[in-house]
Design an enzyme around this catalytic site. Structure first.
Site, PDB file in Angstrom:
ATOM      1  N   SER A 158       0.819  -1.219   0.000  1.00  0.00           N
ATOM      2  CA  SER A 158       0.000   0.000   0.000  1.00  0.00           C
ATOM      3  C   SER A 158       0.849   1.264   0.000  1.00  0.00           C
ATOM      4  O   SER A 158       1.932   1.301   0.599  1.00  0.00           O
ATOM      5  CB  SER A 158      -0.872  -0.024   1.260  1.00  0.00           C
ATOM      6  OG  SER A 158      -1.371   1.252   1.540  1.00  0.00           O
ATOM      7  N   TYR A 212      -1.894  -0.146  10.313  1.00  0.00           N
ATOM      8  CA  TYR A 212      -2.088  -0.747   8.986  1.00  0.00           C
ATOM      9  C   TYR A 212      -0.833  -0.553   8.127  1.00  0.00           C
ATOM     10  O   TYR A 212      -0.313  -1.501   7.535  1.00  0.00           O
ATOM     11  CB  TYR A 212      -3.307  -0.114   8.304  1.00  0.00           C
ATOM     12  CG  TYR A 212      -3.440  -0.483   6.843  1.00  0.00           C
ATOM     13  CD1 TYR A 212      -3.770  -1.778   6.460  1.00  0.00           C
ATOM     14  CD2 TYR A 212      -3.233   0.477   5.832  1.00  0.00           C
ATOM     15  CE1 TYR A 212      -3.882  -2.124   5.118  1.00  0.00           C
ATOM     16  CE2 TYR A 212      -3.350   0.137   4.491  1.00  0.00           C
ATOM     17  CZ  TYR A 212      -3.669  -1.164   4.140  1.00  0.00           C
ATOM     18  OH  TYR A 212      -3.766  -1.501   2.808  1.00  0.00           O
TER      19      TYR A 212
HETATM   20  N1  NAD Z   1      -8.465  -0.694  -2.021  1.00  0.00           N
HETATM   21  C1  NAD Z   1      -7.403   0.078  -1.902  1.00  0.00           C
HETATM   22  O1  NAD Z   1      -7.478   1.297  -2.150  1.00  0.00           O
HETATM   23  C2  NAD Z   1      -6.088  -0.496  -1.463  1.00  0.00           C
HETATM   24  C3  NAD Z   1      -4.977   0.373  -1.410  1.00  0.00           C
HETATM   25  C4  NAD Z   1      -3.743  -0.142  -0.999  1.00  0.00           C
HETATM   26  C5  NAD Z   1      -3.621  -1.485  -0.687  1.00  0.00           C
HETATM   27  N2  NAD Z   1      -4.712  -2.303  -0.737  1.00  0.00           N
HETATM   28  C6  NAD Z   1      -4.531  -3.711  -0.392  1.00  0.00           C
HETATM   29  O2  NAD Z   1      -5.082  -4.515  -1.431  1.00  0.00           O
HETATM   30  C7  NAD Z   1      -5.629  -5.710  -0.874  1.00  0.00           C
HETATM   31  C8  NAD Z   1      -7.092  -5.856  -1.302  1.00  0.00           C
HETATM   32  O3  NAD Z   1      -7.815  -4.724  -0.827  1.00  0.00           O
HETATM   33  P1  NAD Z   1      -9.373  -4.524  -1.118  1.00  0.00           P
HETATM   34  O4  NAD Z   1      -9.632  -3.076  -1.153  1.00  0.00           O
HETATM   35  O5  NAD Z   1      -9.791  -5.394  -2.237  1.00  0.00           O
HETATM   36  O6  NAD Z   1      -9.972  -5.056   0.264  1.00  0.00           O
HETATM   37  P2  NAD Z   1     -11.137  -6.101   0.582  1.00  0.00           P
HETATM   38  O7  NAD Z   1     -11.348  -6.006   2.044  1.00  0.00           O
HETATM   39  O8  NAD Z   1     -12.290  -5.876  -0.335  1.00  0.00           O
HETATM   40  O9  NAD Z   1     -10.463  -7.490   0.199  1.00  0.00           O
HETATM   41  C9  NAD Z   1      -9.678  -8.219   1.100  1.00  0.00           C
HETATM   42  C10 NAD Z   1     -10.258  -9.616   1.195  1.00  0.00           C
HETATM   43  O10 NAD Z   1      -9.431 -10.369   2.086  1.00  0.00           O
HETATM   44  C11 NAD Z   1     -10.271 -11.154   2.897  1.00  0.00           C
HETATM   45  N3  NAD Z   1      -9.582 -11.416   4.162  1.00  0.00           N
HETATM   46  C12 NAD Z   1      -9.279 -10.531   5.142  1.00  0.00           C
HETATM   47  N4  NAD Z   1      -8.703 -11.147   6.176  1.00  0.00           N
HETATM   48  C13 NAD Z   1      -8.612 -12.464   5.848  1.00  0.00           C
HETATM   49  C14 NAD Z   1      -8.123 -13.596   6.506  1.00  0.00           C
HETATM   50  N5  NAD Z   1      -7.628 -13.538   7.749  1.00  0.00           N
HETATM   51  N6  NAD Z   1      -8.167 -14.786   5.864  1.00  0.00           N
HETATM   52  C15 NAD Z   1      -8.688 -14.890   4.624  1.00  0.00           C
HETATM   53  N7  NAD Z   1      -9.202 -13.826   3.945  1.00  0.00           N
HETATM   54  C16 NAD Z   1      -9.156 -12.633   4.554  1.00  0.00           C
HETATM   55  C17 NAD Z   1     -11.528 -10.342   3.109  1.00  0.00           C
HETATM   56  O11 NAD Z   1     -12.647 -11.135   3.448  1.00  0.00           O
HETATM   57  C18 NAD Z   1     -11.679  -9.647   1.759  1.00  0.00           C
HETATM   58  O12 NAD Z   1     -12.547 -10.356   0.896  1.00  0.00           O
HETATM   59  C19 NAD Z   1      -5.439  -5.612   0.631  1.00  0.00           C
HETATM   60  O13 NAD Z   1      -4.252  -6.298   0.968  1.00  0.00           O
HETATM   61  C20 NAD Z   1      -5.259  -4.125   0.875  1.00  0.00           C
HETATM   62  O14 NAD Z   1      -4.506  -3.876   2.037  1.00  0.00           O
HETATM   63  C21 NAD Z   1      -5.936  -1.834  -1.120  1.00  0.00           C
END
Ligand code: NAD
Length: 323
Positions: free
Chosen positions: A129, A154
């Site tokens: 991130s 985070y």
């Molecule tokens: N959306 C953004 O703007 C953004 C920005 C930077 C980084 N990220 C990173 O990208 C990745 C995806 O983000 P997103 O926005 O799609 O989030 P999201 O919450 O929609 O997707 C994450 C998924 O991981 C699953 N999850 C969480 N903990 C878990 C566990 N212990 N075991 C199994 N599954 C688990 C959740 O149920 C969820 O479906 C994450 O790692 C997030 O930190 C996202």
């Protein structure tokens, strides 16, 4: 056909990646997701509804903190690549639940790296991130900038994930590509993120909470652009460890974002001004020259077009929910 494991594949970004890989027709996709209630799990089930019908798709409802459960999954398939997206996402909740964030984002990532090592998985793509840059004042943010001053649990857990990837790459020759995503938006965006939350509140005629004076800036990245970057990272073979920014490389003030949403929704936003929140960074802005050079990354969607498409999706799904 190659086997690929996508953790967090029922989430916002993960479900888009799964869609892309299944459309290619050359992947057997396994998804690990625990469908936790960080936001309504029904949204995650809806995200994967169409995937379930595909014979090349396998869903494992499992928690990445549960090593013995993960072991069973790794016994069943030999994965060519892991794209690790499962995480506790979101900056502000990490201040109230730091242990949960550390257990999931650090220990969970370590479980996957350990199993990847044991099972000789060659390629590990980690969803990091832009928050790792903390209050970096040098713009645009470059992968060479120091990341030793994260300002939320985070961000610290994402930095730790990158460090663990480096360690495993160094010790065991596992290729790790850490992708630093900059605020991702588009269809199926998490409901807790600003664009989605604001669109919902504006439509309901409710005030939107704005933290600070509206001058914070973000590099908003359209999900299709992120997916094209992740897709090429899966094939990247030129070195064993890389950290790469994936952003749009344009920074947008919060006030400007709200105006764009007002225009697309054709509704006026009522603003509930709030003090700046601890953990929030004042700005993000990606230098994407490395992504261009190593991955041929070339983001296509400017914020105006991206918000237009997001609002189209938002209104379509709202309408079908009401029917
Ligand atoms: N959306 C953004 O703007 C953004 C920005 C930077 C980084 N990220 C990173 O990208 C990745 C995806 O983000 P997103 O926005 O799609 O989030 P999201 O919450 O929609 O997707 C994450 C998924 O991981 C699953 N999850 C969480 N903990 C878990 C566990 N212990 N075991 C199994 N599954 C688990 C959740 O149920 C969820 O479906 C994450 O790692 C997030 O930190 C996202």
């Amino acid at each position: 056909m190659k086997n690929i494991l996508i953790t967090g594949g029922a989430g916002f970004i993960g479900s888009h990646l799964v869609e892309r890989l299944l459309a290619e027709g050359t992947w057997r996709v396994t998804v690990i997701d625990d469908f936790n209630d960080f936001y309504d799990p029904a949204i995650k089930h809806a995200n994967i509804r169409l995937h379930l019908a595909n014979p090349n798709y396998r869903l494992e409802t499992a928690d990445i903190r549960d090593l013995s459960r993960l072991k069973e999954i790794f016994e069943r398939s030999a994965f060519y690549c892991i794209v690790h997206l499962a995480a506790r996402a979101g900056v502000r909740p990490s201040l109230t639940q730091p242990l949960l964030y550390a257990e999931t984002n650090i220990n969970g990532s370590l479980n996957l790296l350990e199993l990847a090592r044991e099972h000789n998985v060659r390629q590990f793509v980690f969803g990091s991130s832009s928050s790792v840059y903390g209050e970096n004042t040098k713009v645009p943010f470059s992968e060479d900038d120091p990341i030793f001053h994260p300002i939320s649990p985070y961000a610290a857990t994402k930095g730790a994930g990158e460090l663990l990837c480096h360690t495993y790459s160094h010790l065991y020759g596992m290729r790790c590509v850490c992708l630093r995503f900059f605020t991702v938006y588009g269809a199926r965006q998490r409901p807790d993120l600003a664009i989605h939350k604001f669109a919902r509140l504006i439509t309901e005629g409710k005030a939107i909470p704005v933290f600070g004076d509206g001058t914070t800036r973000r590099d908003y990245t359209y999900v299709d652009d992120i997916i094209s970057g992740v897709r090429t990272a899966i094939d990247y073979v030129d070195s064993d460890y890389e950290v790469i920014n994936l952003g749009e490389s344009r920074t947008v003030e919060l006030r400007e974002l709200i105006s764009l949403l007002e225009k697309e929704l054709d509704q006026h936003a009522v603003i509930d001004w709030q003090p700046l929140q601890p953990g929030d960074v004042p700005q993000t802005f990606a230098d994407i020259s490395k992504a261009k050079r190593l991955l041929g990354y070339n983001p296509q969607t400017q914020i105006e077009e991206g918000i237009h498409r997001f609002v189209e999706w938002f209104q379509r799904t709202r309408l079908s929910d009401e029917l």
